[in-house]
Design an enzyme around this catalytic site. Structure first.
Site, PDB file in Angstrom:
ATOM      1  N   HIS A  41      56.608   9.278  54.097  1.00  0.00           N
ATOM      2  CA  HIS A  41      56.366   9.803  52.743  1.00  0.00           C
ATOM      3  C   HIS A  41      55.946   8.665  51.805  1.00  0.00           C
ATOM      4  O   HIS A  41      55.045   8.825  50.979  1.00  0.00           O
ATOM      5  CB  HIS A  41      57.641  10.443  52.176  1.00  0.00           C
ATOM      6  CG  HIS A  41      58.161  11.609  52.964  1.00  0.00           C
ATOM      7  ND1 HIS A  41      59.326  11.554  53.685  1.00  0.00           N
ATOM      8  CD2 HIS A  41      57.674  12.859  53.144  1.00  0.00           C
ATOM      9  CE1 HIS A  41      59.559  12.725  54.253  1.00  0.00           C
ATOM     10  NE2 HIS A  41      58.563  13.538  53.958  1.00  0.00           N
ATOM     11  N   SER A 189      59.982  11.416  61.061  1.00  0.00           N
ATOM     12  CA  SER A 189      60.151  12.799  60.632  1.00  0.00           C
ATOM     13  C   SER A 189      61.561  12.951  60.088  1.00  0.00           C
ATOM     14  O   SER A 189      62.508  12.337  60.603  1.00  0.00           O
ATOM     15  CB  SER A 189      59.954  13.746  61.821  1.00  0.00           C
ATOM     16  OG  SER A 189      60.514  15.012  61.510  1.00  0.00           O
TER      17      SER A 189
HETATM   18  P1  AMP Z   1      57.698  17.028  54.612  1.00  0.00           P
HETATM   19  O1  AMP Z   1      58.650  16.488  53.613  1.00  0.00           O
HETATM   20  O2  AMP Z   1      58.136  16.875  56.029  1.00  0.00           O
HETATM   21  O3  AMP Z   1      57.205  18.407  54.278  1.00  0.00           O
HETATM   22  O4  AMP Z   1      56.412  16.110  54.519  1.00  0.00           O
HETATM   23  C1  AMP Z   1      55.789  15.843  53.298  1.00  0.00           C
HETATM   24  C2  AMP Z   1      54.501  15.122  53.569  1.00  0.00           C
HETATM   25  O5  AMP Z   1      54.766  13.903  54.273  1.00  0.00           O
HETATM   26  C3  AMP Z   1      53.546  15.926  54.454  1.00  0.00           C
HETATM   27  O6  AMP Z   1      52.226  15.764  53.957  1.00  0.00           O
HETATM   28  C4  AMP Z   1      53.709  15.274  55.797  1.00  0.00           C
HETATM   29  O7  AMP Z   1      52.558  15.391  56.618  1.00  0.00           O
HETATM   30  C5  AMP Z   1      53.941  13.833  55.407  1.00  0.00           C
HETATM   31  N1  AMP Z   1      54.595  13.085  56.488  1.00  0.00           N
HETATM   32  C6  AMP Z   1      55.709  13.437  57.162  1.00  0.00           C
HETATM   33  N2  AMP Z   1      55.972  12.537  58.132  1.00  0.00           N
HETATM   34  C7  AMP Z   1      54.985  11.604  58.077  1.00  0.00           C
HETATM   35  C8  AMP Z   1      54.693  10.428  58.825  1.00  0.00           C
HETATM   36  N3  AMP Z   1      55.453  10.024  59.834  1.00  0.00           N
HETATM   37  N4  AMP Z   1      53.582   9.717  58.488  1.00  0.00           N
HETATM   38  C9  AMP Z   1      52.797  10.117  57.458  1.00  0.00           C
HETATM   39  N5  AMP Z   1      53.025  11.214  56.711  1.00  0.00           N
HETATM   40  C10 AMP Z   1      54.104  11.952  57.022  1.00  0.00           C
END
Ligand code: AMP
Length: 284
Positions: A41, A189
């Site tokens: 993030h 993640s």
């Molecule tokens: P989330 O909080 O999981 O919904 O993710 C929010 C944003 O962070 C989304 O655009 C995801 O694709 C991005 N994101 C999550 N994990 C990663 C990662 N390992 N590398 C880059 N972006 C990420």
């Protein structure tokens, strides 16, 4: 010293804040998240900070994109740590509406993208992408960003959102940033915290499978079936991993491809115990 971002809880206040920023001639950037912020993030925040004047981070665990109740309930929530990380990354605003504000009684509209949202994760998580596109359009309407930044980690999500913007004539530039990984290759993640030590060790097979397929493609293999077979073997050598899907798709349309002729991506989802992980990689 890092200044604390302001916290905004309602669409009405968010609209006023962004309207004022736009009136000052500022470029507004949005990074939508569900919190539990990690370095993946933060890479999106850093990119947006560099390309905008006002950096808005939304933190909202969106109930309508979860197709399993227990997944929603056990989703990690780390508000104090998240706000500190947003401050450190130079965020101006944290937009954190409550579910009751986003979806009040009587709410009954959804945004649904077609074929592109039906395959890959869409086939296994019914309704998931409708939940994503609906919330993202609501976030865009409240924040009115010039730029919105997403991770390539969720590649289908990125493409589905770009499709929505094009189809609905939204004036938002949507950029995808590269996946941030642990030193051994596992994609960061928020769900990785649920892995047991043995699951964590074996989760590496996902990155190995994708890397193996990419190496073969780079060495000249054009047949998707051969790349899939090689990747599948890597994953099957880890008994704790259960593959949900593994596909080679066109990098733009997400349609399955049998021969690599245009840019293609391998996308997969697998379960390690009760934790579902996704990953993908460009094959060029
Ligand atoms: P989330 O909080 O999981 O919904 O993710 C929010 C944003 O962070 C989304 O655009 C995801 O694709 C991005 N994101 C999550 N994990 C990663 C990662 N390992 N590398 C880059 N972006 C990420």
């Amino acid at each position: 010293m890092t200044e604390k971002p302001i916290v905004i809880k309602t669409p009405a206040e968010m609209i006023l804040d962004s309207r004022a920023a736009r009136a000052r001639g500022e470029r507004v950037g949005l990074v939508p998240t569900m919190g539990a912020l990690h370095q993946g993030h933060i890479s999106l925040l850093d990119y947006t900070r560099q390309h905008c004047d006002r950096l808005v981070v939304s933190i909202f665990v969106n109930p309508i994109q979860f197709n399993k109740k227990d997944d929603l309930e056990k989703y990690p929530r780390t508000w104090e740590q998240d706000t500190a990380r947003c401050a450190e990354a130079g965020a101006d605003v944290i937009y954190a509406p409550d579910a009751a504000v986003m979806y009040p009684a009587g709410f009954q509209t959804k945004v649904a993208v077609g074929a592109m949202a039906q395959g890959l994760c869409g086939a296994f998580r019914p309704g998931h992408f409708d939940g994503v596109t609906t919330v993202v359009l609501k976030l865009f309407n409240a924040v009115r960003p010039h730029l919105a930044v997403f991770g390539q980690k969720d590649y289908q999500q990125l493409k589905v959102i770009q499709r929505m913007c094009q189809d609905l004539d939204l004036e938002v530039e949507v950029v995808g940033c590269p996946t941030v990984r642990e030193p051994d290759g596992l994609a960061l993640s928020s769900r990785n915290v649920h892995l047991s030590p043995s699951e964590r060790r074996q989760s590496l097979c996902l990155y190995k499978a994708l890397s193996r397929a990419r190496a073969l493609a780079q060495a000249g293999e054009r047949e998707a079936a051969a790349l899939i077979a090689a990747a599948r073997r890597e994953i099957e050598s880890s008994p704790l991993a259960r593959l949900e899907y593994l596909e080679v798709v066109d990098a733009e349309t997400l349609e399955p491809v049998s021969r690599l002729e245009r840019p293609a991506r391998m996308c997969l989802a697998a379960w390690l115990g009760d934790t579902r992980l996704i990953d993908n990689m460009g094959l060029d």
